[in-house]
Scaffold this active site. Sequence first.
Site, short mmCIF file in Angstrom:
data_model
loop_
_atom_site.label_atom_id
_atom_site.label_comp_id
_atom_site.label_asym_id
_atom_site.label_seq_id
_atom_site.Cartn_x
_atom_site.Cartn_y
_atom_site.Cartn_z
CG ASP A 250 85.64 28.84 -13.76
OD1 ASP A 250 86.37 29.49 -14.53
OD2 ASP A 250 86.03 27.90 -13.06
CE LYS A 251 76.69 28.15 -18.25
NZ LYS A 251 76.38 27.16 -19.31
#
EC number: 5.4.99.-
Length: 341
Positions: free
Chosen positions: A152-153
């Site tokens: 994830d970011k």
Amino acid sequence: MTDNSLEYPAGLDQDFSLTVDAADAGKRLDAVLAAHLEALSRNRIQSLIKSGDVTVGGAKIVEPKYRVNEGDALTLTLPQAEDPEPKGEDIPVSVVFEDEHLIVVDKPAGLVVHPGAGNWTGTLVNALIHHCGDSLSGIGGVKRPGIVHRIDKDTSGLLVVAKTDQAHQGLAAQFADHGRTGPLERAYSALVWGAPSGLKGTINANLARSQANRQKIAVVKTSGRHAITHWQVKERFGNAEQPALASLLECRLETGRTHQIRVHMAHIGHPLIGDDDYGSGFKTKANRLDEPLKSLVNGFHRQALHAGLLAFEHPANGKTLHFESPYPDDFANLLSGLQKF
């Protein structure tokens, strides 16, 4: 409103028509379309109307507030999606290992891995195109990095990316196997609220897009995708007043689903610290803490998750490569604060 063809495609790339019934007569054009097309936002529908992509009775209507009449035939023509062509961008990349076949990077929190809606630039892919240059021999005939797994970011840690077709195929096969028959290993460090009752466990719970919020993932009973997370307690934090405040866990994936660790940990009542999507109900716990831990927790603006271990078989020479990433500063500072609690 009578729906003539409203099995709405996920790709948003086909035309459809609607016929206005008495219940929707007199309403705004954009409001009527938005009410029946959950896959499109009101703003997106307004933009399509202004671009001439909506007709009423065969005539283009470019005013979103146009009032429709009973029996009007509405047609929305969705333009074909354009595949973005990522360009190289001079974005700093922490390279852990690189040869002519692949590259291993230590991704900072806040960096999106792959271009997508709302993030066509400023991603790890843009950075690698610039960094690797002509050493990218091509994935599928295109000079681009081959993404075989993502984080994830706002998760930090290790990623391996292919530079050649051969490497891409070999790595993809290992990640599809999830280490069941080979040396692939992935371990994440997670700081979670509370303390699990045991020292280790396994979460086996299917995951799917949430029906309430399509941007989120949810545990489902009868459908979704198979997902298994193994966890082990590495350290517990607490005092006499709050003996089970938080824990440091090591999580290992047997499957690789979107938001898997975050959703699974929330599912068993121990969401990640800082996870506003799946642990928002625990925000009040931080307000009951004393300083400086209160400020550390409230100032931690991402999920406390770090991909700290990655091992795999080199797809060209067969050697097992093993990499470990130290905690980034924000994670290390939060961990230190919890240890002093």
